[in-house]
Motif scaffolding. Structure first.
Motif, PDB file in Angstrom:
ATOM      1  N   GLN A   1       0.843  -1.190   0.000  1.00 45.35           N
ATOM      2  CA  GLN A   1       0.000   0.000   0.000  1.00 45.35           C
ATOM      3  C   GLN A   1       0.876   1.237   0.000  1.00 45.35           C
TER       4      GLN A   1
ATOM      5  N   SER B   1       1.482   5.376  -0.138  1.00 43.73           N
ATOM      6  CA  SER B   1       0.842   6.588   0.358  1.00 43.73           C
ATOM      7  C   SER B   1       1.846   7.731   0.302  1.00 43.73           C
TER       8      SER B   1
ATOM      9  N   CYS C   1       5.553   2.999   1.367  1.00 41.96           N
ATOM     10  CA  CYS C   1       4.877   1.789   0.910  1.00 41.96           C
ATOM     11  C   CYS C   1       4.950   0.779   2.044  1.00 41.96           C
TER      12      CYS C   1
ATOM     13  N   THR D   1      -0.134   5.880  -5.742  1.00 39.38           N
ATOM     14  CA  THR D   1      -0.427   7.144  -5.083  1.00 39.38           C
ATOM     15  C   THR D   1      -0.065   8.254  -6.070  1.00 39.38           C
TER      16      THR D   1
END
Length: 120
Positions: free
Chosen positions: A3, A5, A20, A114
């Motif tokens: 993930q 950001s 990440c 992102t």
């Protein structure tokens, strides 16, 4: 699972730090990479870092401005982006794999991107 950001809107010359977060497999066993993709363009390599963090590789377009790092204790990889330019505008993606490569197919796990937008 990965993930990313930390993206956002920044003026040219500014800085952003992407993160990440990884979960689901042994983070320290994998090479981590950052790629980016602008609308209408192919996904391109930005930087990668070896399992230990000792080896790093950068695209010529970001060398000297971007720094990749990782914290294996926190299962995270970072991309410090300085002196940003409008041409850095893209979706940024983190990925993990077993080979120290610059081609997207080298990596087998990808996170959601992102968005980084650099205004002139």
């Amino acid at each position: 699972q990965l993930q990313a950001s930390g993206g956002g809107l920044v003026q040219a010359g500014g800085s952003l730090r992407l993160s990440c977060a990884a979960s689901g497999r042994t983070f320290s066993s994998y090479i981590m990479g950052w790629f980016r993709q602008a609308p209408g363009k192919e996904r391109e390599f930005v930087a990668c870092i070896s399992e230990s963090g000792f080896r790093k590789r950068y695209a010529d377009s970001v060398k000297g401005r971007f720094t990749i790092s990782r914290d294996n204790a926190k299962n995270a990889v970072f991309l410090q982006m300085n002196s940003l330019k409008p041409e850095d505008t893209a979706g940024y993606y983190c990925a993990s794999g077993n080979f120290f490569g610059v081609v997207p197919t080298t990596y087998d796990y990808w996170g959601e991107g992102t968005q980084v937008t650099v205004s002139s």
